[in-house]
Design a protein around this motif. Sequence first.
Motif, PDB file in Angstrom:
ATOM      1  N   ASP A 137      -0.974  28.163 -22.392  1.00 41.89           N
ATOM      2  CA  ASP A 137      -0.517  29.188 -23.328  1.00 41.89           C
ATOM      3  C   ASP A 137      -1.271  29.033 -24.646  1.00 41.89           C
ATOM      4  O   ASP A 137      -1.450  27.911 -25.156  1.00 41.89           O
ATOM      5  CB  ASP A 137       0.983  29.061 -23.576  1.00 41.89           C
ATOM      6  N   GLU A 141      -7.432  31.123 -23.530  1.00 37.72           N
ATOM      7  CA  GLU A 141      -7.962  31.980 -22.474  1.00 37.72           C
ATOM      8  C   GLU A 141      -9.232  31.363 -21.916  1.00 37.72           C
ATOM      9  O   GLU A 141      -9.863  30.510 -22.569  1.00 37.72           O
ATOM     10  CB  GLU A 141      -8.263  33.380 -22.992  1.00 37.72           C
ATOM     11  N   THR A 168      -6.660  31.934 -28.110  1.00 40.44           N
ATOM     12  CA  THR A 168      -6.465  33.374 -28.108  1.00 40.44           C
ATOM     13  C   THR A 168      -5.061  33.698 -28.591  1.00 40.44           C
ATOM     14  O   THR A 168      -4.143  32.888 -28.439  1.00 40.44           O
ATOM     15  CB  THR A 168      -6.672  33.956 -26.697  1.00 40.44           C
ATOM     16  N   SER A 169      -4.909  34.870 -29.145  1.00 36.63           N
ATOM     17  CA  SER A 169      -3.580  35.343 -29.527  1.00 36.63           C
ATOM     18  C   SER A 169      -2.960  36.175 -28.412  1.00 36.63           C
ATOM     19  O   SER A 169      -1.799  36.561 -28.479  1.00 36.63           O
ATOM     20  CB  SER A 169      -3.670  36.178 -30.810  1.00 36.63           C
ATOM     21  N   SER A 170      -3.747  36.463 -27.379  1.00 35.42           N
ATOM     22  CA  SER A 170      -3.271  37.261 -26.257  1.00 35.42           C
ATOM     23  C   SER A 170      -2.297  36.471 -25.397  1.00 35.42           C
ATOM     24  O   SER A 170      -2.412  35.250 -25.249  1.00 35.42           O
ATOM     25  CB  SER A 170      -4.450  37.728 -25.399  1.00 35.42           C
ATOM     26  N   LYS A 171      -1.344  37.160 -24.821  1.00 37.38           N
ATOM     27  CA  LYS A 171      -0.394  36.538 -23.899  1.00 37.38           C
ATOM     28  C   LYS A 171      -0.858  36.666 -22.448  1.00 37.38           C
ATOM     29  O   LYS A 171      -0.172  36.206 -21.528  1.00 37.38           O
ATOM     30  CB  LYS A 171       0.975  37.197 -24.049  1.00 37.38           C
ATOM     31  N   THR A 172      -2.010  37.302 -22.241  1.00 38.11           N
ATOM     32  CA  THR A 172      -2.519  37.519 -20.889  1.00 38.11           C
ATOM     33  C   THR A 172      -3.028  36.203 -20.297  1.00 38.11           C
ATOM     34  O   THR A 172      -3.880  35.544 -20.893  1.00 38.11           O
ATOM     35  CB  THR A 172      -3.674  38.535 -20.902  1.00 38.11           C
ATOM     36  N   SER A 205      -5.080  33.570 -17.771  1.00 37.55           N
ATOM     37  CA  SER A 205      -6.383  33.592 -17.118  1.00 37.55           C
ATOM     38  C   SER A 205      -6.534  32.356 -16.252  1.00 37.55           C
ATOM     39  O   SER A 205      -5.992  31.297 -16.554  1.00 37.55           O
ATOM     40  CB  SER A 205      -7.516  33.699 -18.152  1.00 37.55           C
ATOM     41  N   MET A 247     -10.591  37.730 -18.762  1.00 37.73           N
ATOM     42  CA  MET A 247     -10.708  38.956 -19.541  1.00 37.73           C
ATOM     43  C   MET A 247     -11.972  38.995 -20.397  1.00 37.73           C
ATOM     44  O   MET A 247     -12.399  40.050 -20.854  1.00 37.73           O
ATOM     45  CB  MET A 247      -9.484  39.125 -20.459  1.00 37.73           C
ATOM     46  N   ARG A 248     -12.569  37.841 -20.617  1.00 38.07           N
ATOM     47  CA  ARG A 248     -13.774  37.766 -21.452  1.00 38.07           C
ATOM     48  C   ARG A 248     -14.910  37.189 -20.615  1.00 38.07           C
ATOM     49  O   ARG A 248     -14.869  36.035 -20.187  1.00 38.07           O
ATOM     50  CB  ARG A 248     -13.520  36.877 -22.668  1.00 38.07           C
TER      51      ARG A 248
END
Length: 248
Positions: free
Chosen positions: A27, A30, A129-133, A135, A243-244
């Motif tokens: 968490d 990413e 990352t600040s994203s919750k997605t 990977s 995602m990246r």
Amino acid sequence: MIGEFSAGNYRFIPSVFQYSAGAAADDGYEIERVRFDRLVPLAEGFALAAKHIQEAGRQLTAFCACELRSPAAFSEEGFRAFNLHYVKTLSEWGIFDGTTNPVARSNVCPEIDPPAEPSFYAFSFTRPTSSKTPSFVISGGAEAREGGGTYVERTVRYRDLSPEGLREKVRFTTTSQMENRMTAFGFGWKDTTGVQAYSVHDFHHALVDELVRRGALRSGLTWHYARPPVVDLEYEMDCRRVMREVVI
């Protein structure tokens, strides 16, 4: 059982000494995948990966997956010798402790225009990352059952290149390798952003039932005309949710 590699900010599925069965970012982090525009020899690839990771402000322990290309399929003895050489750099980077290796990996052999020596195709590392997605990267898996014994003993439909033999190889790899590994992390095909297959054989007859109907091709399929890394293995896959992605 899931391992935690806190120095790299990712979790992993323990496997053999040369690689893990998969890596998933913790968490707040990413995975970034970096593909080389051309294949680069192993030592050069590690050096370029180190440069890219450090320029991103990350420590080398963030290295979590790699995709390699080898000149030809190895014998079992040759594969072990290569792996003992490969893990030396991971030891120097503080990743491999001599027993447990958290880094996911694919290593296949292009049938046409292969590299002259083992080379890098791509690598992945974790970054904040600040994203919750979530990977993850799942390691390459072929039609060999895990556990003790030789590849001859563990290979599904050993040396059987009939249509049904190939179908069973594809089915085993899809379910017992890819799906089981994703399930260990709590993911499934619906979460993938990329799926790759490696074979020099025509497996089109198995595509619909063994892949499409299972949802494995939601993002399409990248097929590499290449062999798995050990002689007499015929079909391999890997998959990821990343995602990246960049090309250098």
